[in-house]
Design an enzyme around this catalytic site. Sequence first.
Site, PDB file in Angstrom:
ATOM      1  N   TYR A 138      -4.861  36.627  -4.245  1.00  0.00           N
ATOM      2  CA  TYR A 138      -4.981  36.109  -5.621  1.00  0.00           C
ATOM      3  C   TYR A 138      -6.429  35.753  -5.947  1.00  0.00           C
ATOM      4  O   TYR A 138      -7.196  35.389  -5.059  1.00  0.00           O
ATOM      5  CB  TYR A 138      -4.050  34.916  -5.853  1.00  0.00           C
ATOM      6  N   HIS A 151      -2.512  34.700   2.541  1.00  0.00           N
ATOM      7  CA  HIS A 151      -2.460  33.608   3.516  1.00  0.00           C
ATOM      8  C   HIS A 151      -1.253  32.725   3.258  1.00  0.00           C
ATOM      9  O   HIS A 151      -0.698  32.690   2.157  1.00  0.00           O
ATOM     10  CB  HIS A 151      -3.741  32.762   3.465  1.00  0.00           C
TER      11      HIS A 151
END
Length: 229
Positions: A138, A151
């Site tokens: 993102y 992550h």
Amino acid sequence: MTEGVTEVDPPYLYPDYRSTVARAPSRTLLTLPEELHRLAAPVFGEDTVSPGDADLTSVHAGEPLGERIIVTGLVLDDDGRPARNVLVEIWQANAAGRYLHEVDQHPAPLDPNFTGAGRAQSDAQGYYRFVTIKPGAYPWGNHHNAWRPAHIHFSVFGHAFVSRLVTQMYFPGDPLFPFDPIFNSVTDEKARIRLISAFDLENTKPDWALCYRFNIVLRGRNATPMENK
Ligand SMILES: [Fe+2]
């Protein structure tokens, strides 16, 4: 109230205490999507942890979109002893890279079947295990064209809430690693590599989900880098 400051904490700026004039922020604080890091207590439920809490794909009526994955590993003390019955919490973006959080308004879809938070307790051998969706990368506005590598945020509590440790788990081979200042803020390469999970064929479930292995070492020479130390 400023995040992380309670009534009993002194204010950032207290002019009589002269050094606070120099160090207190003079502008409004920016809120970053990573703000959950700063919470000092478990956030995902006040009840006893149940096995279902570790399956982020079965919270809603339907299954979330994206690649189902298993994330498992050991929580270990510095000499390799298992850390048993510790509370492990995770939070993450959905497969499109969007958090279900008011701060995250970037143009990627929310998934009505994915909240992105879960918790588990390590077992007698120190193992924890989650079922979730592989999160997307993102953008985060830190610099031009800044994207976070995929992550999962981890929080591990010891046997007291003051012993909370917070870190992030990454996925092997992510092309965004060289460009991510959060990942690279861990300057020791070997320590940085400890933040990257390993593909785990042994625990991959045929016809169902890939598995990634992420061991968390709480202390010592091989400690997992933490954000709140
Ligand atoms: Fe994040």
